[in-house]
Design an enzyme around this catalytic site. Structure first.
Site, PDB file in Angstrom:
ATOM      1  N   GLN A  45     -11.307   7.073  -4.477  1.00 19.24           N
ATOM      2  CA  GLN A  45     -12.000   7.553  -3.318  1.00 19.24           C
ATOM      3  C   GLN A  45     -13.604   8.101  -3.584  1.00 19.24           C
ATOM      4  O   GLN A  45     -14.161   7.868  -4.726  1.00 19.24           O
ATOM      5  CB  GLN A  45     -11.292   8.698  -2.495  1.00 19.24           C
ATOM      6  CG  GLN A  45     -10.110   8.305  -2.175  1.00 19.24           C
ATOM      7  CD  GLN A  45     -10.086   7.371  -0.954  1.00 19.24           C
ATOM      8  OE1 GLN A  45     -11.206   7.279  -0.260  1.00 19.24           O
ATOM      9  NE2 GLN A  45      -8.856   6.621  -0.700  1.00 19.24           N
ATOM     10  N   ASP A  68      -2.640   8.307  -1.774  1.00 24.01           N
ATOM     11  CA  ASP A  68      -4.086   9.067  -1.741  1.00 24.01           C
ATOM     12  C   ASP A  68      -4.092   9.498  -0.537  1.00 24.01           C
ATOM     13  O   ASP A  68      -3.801   9.461   0.443  1.00 24.01           O
ATOM     14  CB  ASP A  68      -4.960   7.808  -2.083  1.00 24.01           C
ATOM     15  CG  ASP A  68      -5.298   6.575  -1.175  1.00 24.01           C
ATOM     16  OD1 ASP A  68      -4.159   6.332  -0.479  1.00 24.01           O
ATOM     17  OD2 ASP A  68      -6.200   6.258  -0.652  1.00 24.01           O
ATOM     18  N   HIS A 117      -5.376 -21.676  10.430  1.00 20.39           N
ATOM     19  CA  HIS A 117      -6.729 -22.018  10.016  1.00 20.39           C
ATOM     20  C   HIS A 117      -7.564 -21.258   9.353  1.00 20.39           C
ATOM     21  O   HIS A 117      -8.258 -21.272   8.588  1.00 20.39           O
ATOM     22  CB  HIS A 117      -7.517 -22.463  11.592  1.00 20.39           C
ATOM     23  CG  HIS A 117      -8.940 -22.805  11.077  1.00 20.39           C
ATOM     24  ND1 HIS A 117      -9.266 -23.801  10.276  1.00 20.39           N
ATOM     25  CD2 HIS A 117     -10.052 -22.047  11.329  1.00 20.39           C
ATOM     26  CE1 HIS A 117     -10.619 -23.733  10.177  1.00 20.39           C
ATOM     27  NE2 HIS A 117     -10.980 -22.775  10.873  1.00 20.39           N
ATOM     28  N   CYS A 177      -6.480 -28.163   7.122  1.00 19.52           N
ATOM     29  CA  CYS A 177      -5.250 -27.382   7.434  1.00 19.52           C
ATOM     30  C   CYS A 177      -4.497 -28.010   8.537  1.00 19.52           C
ATOM     31  O   CYS A 177      -5.047 -28.949   9.098  1.00 19.52           O
ATOM     32  CB  CYS A 177      -5.638 -25.720   8.218  1.00 19.52           C
ATOM     33  SG  CYS A 177      -6.189 -25.760   9.749  1.00 19.52           S
ATOM     34  N   CYS A 235     -11.667 -29.251   7.369  1.00 17.64           N
ATOM     35  CA  CYS A 235     -10.969 -28.484   6.911  1.00 17.64           C
ATOM     36  C   CYS A 235      -9.473 -29.127   6.986  1.00 17.64           C
ATOM     37  O   CYS A 235      -9.046 -29.817   7.852  1.00 17.64           O
ATOM     38  CB  CYS A 235     -10.572 -27.057   7.710  1.00 17.64           C
ATOM     39  SG  CYS A 235      -9.410 -26.171   7.773  1.00 17.64           S
ATOM     40  N   CYS A 241      -6.583 -28.139  12.071  1.00 14.53           N
ATOM     41  CA  CYS A 241      -7.738 -29.202  11.954  1.00 14.53           C
ATOM     42  C   CYS A 241      -7.075 -30.431  11.801  1.00 14.53           C
ATOM     43  O   CYS A 241      -7.907 -31.360  12.166  1.00 14.53           O
ATOM     44  CB  CYS A 241      -8.715 -28.518  11.042  1.00 14.53           C
ATOM     45  SG  CYS A 241      -9.537 -27.113  11.436  1.00 14.53           S
ATOM     46  N   ASP A 273      -7.875  -7.403   0.687  1.00 17.85           N
ATOM     47  CA  ASP A 273      -6.652  -7.879   1.634  1.00 17.85           C
ATOM     48  C   ASP A 273      -7.859  -7.136   2.986  1.00 17.85           C
ATOM     49  O   ASP A 273      -8.225  -6.528   2.774  1.00 17.85           O
ATOM     50  CB  ASP A 273      -5.575  -6.828   1.486  1.00 17.85           C
ATOM     51  CG  ASP A 273      -5.888  -5.260   2.069  1.00 17.85           C
ATOM     52  OD1 ASP A 273      -6.510  -4.587   1.106  1.00 17.85           O
ATOM     53  OD2 ASP A 273      -5.602  -5.111   3.093  1.00 17.85           O
ATOM     54  N   ASP A 295       0.918  -1.136   0.029  1.00 20.21           N
ATOM     55  CA  ASP A 295       0.025   0.075   0.109  1.00 20.21           C
ATOM     56  C   ASP A 295       1.156   1.215   0.225  1.00 20.21           C
ATOM     57  O   ASP A 295       1.910   1.129   0.090  1.00 20.21           O
ATOM     58  CB  ASP A 295      -1.088  -0.012   1.128  1.00 20.21           C
ATOM     59  CG  ASP A 295      -0.245   0.000   2.492  1.00 20.21           C
ATOM     60  OD1 ASP A 295       1.049   0.411   2.386  1.00 20.21           O
ATOM     61  OD2 ASP A 295      -1.059   0.293   3.566  1.00 20.21           O
ATOM     62  N   SER A 296       0.227   2.322  -0.076  1.00 22.56           N
ATOM     63  CA  SER A 296       1.071   3.539  -0.348  1.00 22.56           C
ATOM     64  C   SER A 296       1.286   4.370   1.031  1.00 22.56           C
ATOM     65  O   SER A 296       2.226   5.505   1.039  1.00 22.56           O
ATOM     66  CB  SER A 296       0.425   4.404  -1.436  1.00 22.56           C
ATOM     67  OG  SER A 296      -1.025   5.005  -0.569  1.00 22.56           O
ATOM     68  N   GLY A 297       0.835   4.112   1.972  1.00 21.77           N
ATOM     69  CA  GLY A 297       0.924   4.519   3.300  1.00 21.77           C
ATOM     70  C   GLY A 297      -0.190   5.515   3.560  1.00 21.77           C
ATOM     71  O   GLY A 297      -0.358   6.165   4.614  1.00 21.77           O
ATOM     72  N   GLY A 298      -0.912   5.970   2.448  1.00 16.67           N
ATOM     73  CA  GLY A 298      -2.058   6.739   2.916  1.00 16.67           C
ATOM     74  C   GLY A 298      -3.180   6.564   3.909  1.00 16.67           C
ATOM     75  O   GLY A 298      -3.356   7.383   4.701  1.00 16.67           O
ATOM     76  N   PHE A 299      -3.591   5.579   3.762  1.00 22.17           N
ATOM     77  CA  PHE A 299      -4.612   5.171   4.757  1.00 22.17           C
ATOM     78  C   PHE A 299      -4.110   5.127   6.472  1.00 22.17           C
ATOM     79  O   PHE A 299      -4.591   5.629   7.142  1.00 22.17           O
ATOM     80  CB  PHE A 299      -4.939   3.463   4.563  1.00 22.17           C
ATOM     81  CG  PHE A 299      -5.968   3.055   5.567  1.00 22.17           C
ATOM     82  CD1 PHE A 299      -7.316   3.576   5.388  1.00 22.17           C
ATOM     83  CD2 PHE A 299      -5.600   2.182   6.554  1.00 22.17           C
ATOM     84  CE1 PHE A 299      -8.311   2.900   6.645  1.00 22.17           C
ATOM     85  CE2 PHE A 299      -6.548   1.555   7.387  1.00 22.17           C
ATOM     86  CZ  PHE A 299      -7.936   2.144   7.579  1.00 22.17           C
TER      87      PHE A 299
END
Lengths: 385, 385
Positions: free
Chosen positions: B186, B144, B332, B303, B301, B306, B263, B90-94
């Protein structure tokens, strides 16, 4: 038929095999400590990949949480923690006697308060063996009284006598199918006391014998002197177990003296505290000099940590307190300890143990020309085992 | 040539493949969040075994610690974290715009104080892209401005306009070899604003397009209404990425609307908090009813968790705060999310996505007849990402 066979000797050292209900254990062996039904930070799959053949579980901790009956109903400790190889359980004696202010001993056993919730609890030889039967361990330790390193002689003598009586009661208690039972020799650091107690305990029909009450704060050379003198006098046909010890140097000295089995929280606890073992020393990963180092902890180590990650990455994870750090560091330290033992086994078979021992202590790994000295610290029953 | 190809359609949903410098990514895809160069509690080996094809790294966090130059000198983020497949940063904006009290925005960029040590830091479109070039990610996000969900319209409009200008500057900045660049749309929850900003951003030559500023506290049905309306209008030939979302139900709704990439910290963060996903709901492992349950979290499952361990064991580890809990729970939940996406891909190819979606939400797993409802919570930039 004895559960233990010596396959090769090199001076006083032995390479052997201990047969358990969950497979053979090649000795000399280091047993990773799985206090609460997990070796901290690693899975049973990790332990299998590391080649561990036996791990240790703690009667005291498991009896308090989740409870022996609960583990029994869930199929026993092996199934509970998904570990199919051997398990040795201690008897709870060491933990209970560490509760200095919270326990009261009588001839029948010990009443104490749980470190978790303060509730009153009781352990006797019969209860300790019943818990270990419920857990279904492959090796159960007799319930012993473990006096502090600095106890007066009268207290040490009384503890030895009581441990002998408790050992006999431990042997009369029911056990799990195929479960081996080991007796524990006390006597602090006085050789005459150790010899007297060894005579008393080795007269009982145990499957193996342990030295307890060492590595509890006495100087390392004092501990080594006791092991050097007593280990060779322990029964020749049974496995010899030095409880709660120690550094790589302690293990090599113990092996040379004739010890077959070891356990210690050092590789796992020190990993979490940032101390990573390398040949001849250790790396303190929190040190700023590792922040930009692209080399692994030990270029010669085949573990998942060294094969994939740099010191810089481990330093980053350690400083950021990322959970992955604890696993990678633990995997590395256990790999180091287990490889040390595998090397010692091979050296005994080849008759080269003394050279192997000296080489290990003298080696400065190529990736760490100046490792910090080996740590020496007594185990604690409760501090982040 | 476009980096993205649609291979199959089912209504508005697409199954496709995104080609990156570190391999192909099958879409729809869920990207585990590796904030500090590690997906919390699991190793890159675990992620490979889970079949993850791409993970996310955070520009803000990595720039502060260990620093972009440090990662570059160590061979880039892939080598640093020993991950050979794709990485999106990500760009760090958030994160920067989440620092309400600690940042000051101007036309050129944002000045802020580090949450680690309070030091003054600066991000601009050029700096954010330079950091992502240093990290060497396969997909870099444009820098952004992300206004809060409840911001006044004038602030939202100004942020949209500035984000457009910053997007153009982001595209003019140098990038790593083969690095793809995604623009961020946005406009909060107003469809007219979203459409206007989509038109502005999609006019720029980005390799893919993302919806930002959703899943930040608005009601789920409001978020779904925006995604349902806007996703189908995003460029048809490029990958569409819904940032920071969400629950399994959110992902299925997004896929149906035409989103290709997601994500979220939910599977990893909720695992650590004791919430384990099962079909149609979740298990709160801290609940006392699991203490003696010999069944796995999800009998269906595959995994590591499990396949080997009972709910009783996980409950024990969780209550004892054992490190192994965090890894098993994370494995899991990631397995659950990745399998959900693999199932959705197959269903799109077979034209059965609607049935797959409905079945998932309706299913009560045999091992958990009464799971708790799905969690709905907004992501946080800093709380245990």
């Amino acid at each position: 038929m004895s559960a233990f066979r010596v396959l090769a000797r090199d001076g006083g050292a032995r390479a052997g095999v201990l047969s358990t209900a969950h497979g053979d254990v090649q000795t000399p062996v280091f047993m990773p400590v799985g206090t609460q039904a997990t070796v901290k930070a690693v899975s049973s799959g990790d332990l299998r990949e590391l080649g561990a053949e036996i791990v240790l579980g703690n009667t005291y901790h498991l009896a308090l949480r989740p409870g022996a009956a609960s583990v029994r109903e869930l199929g026993g400790l092996h199934r509970f923690m998904a570990w199919r190889r051997a398990i040795l359980t201690d008897s709870g004696g060491f933990q209970v006697f560490s509760l200095r202010e919270r326990r009261k001993v009588d001839e029948d056993g010990v009443t104490f308060r749980s470190h978790l919730d303060g509730s009153e609890q009781r352990l006797t030889p019969e209860i300790a063996m019943a818990i270990q039967a419920d857990l279904g361990s492959d090796i159960a330790m007799a319930f012993d009284e473990c006096p502090p390193a600095n106890a007066p002689n009268a207290e040490i003598d009384a503890a030895m006598a009581r441990t002998t009586r408790w050992a006999a009661r431990s042997l009369e208690a029911p056990r799990a199918p195929g479960q081996l039972r080991f007796g524990i020799v006390q006597g602090a650091v006085d050789l005459a006391r150790r010899r007297a107690h060894l005579a008393a305990i080795s007269a009982l029909p145990f499957d193996g014998f342990a030295l307890g009450g060492l590595g509890v704060g006495e100087p390392p050379d004092v501990m080594h002197a006791v092991v050097d003198a007593i280990a060779p006098e322990m029964p020749e046909q049974s496995a010899r177990y030095l409880m709660g010890v120690g550094t790589p140097a302690d293990l090599l000295a113990g092996i040379a003296a004739g010890i077959d089995m070891f356990d210690c929280v050092m590789p796992t606890r020190n990993a979490r505290n940032g101390q990573l073992f390398v040949r001849g020393g250790r790396v303190n990963i929190g040190n700023t000099r590792h922040r930009h180092d692209p080399e692994p902890i030990d270029a010669g180590c085949p573990c998942e940590c060294c094969a994939n990650y740099s010191r810089a990455y481990l330093s980053h994870l350690f400083h950021a307190k990322e959970l992955l750090y604890y696993r990678l560091a633990t995997v590395h330290n256990l790999r180091h300890y287990l490889d040390l033992m595998a090397g010692a086994r091979a050296a005994i078979t080849n008759g080269t143990l003394r050279r192997y021992w000296a080489n290990y202590l003298a080696t400065r790994g190529p990736s760490d020309p100046d490792p910090d000295p080996l740590p020496v610290s007594p185990p604690s029953a409760f501090d982040a085992t």
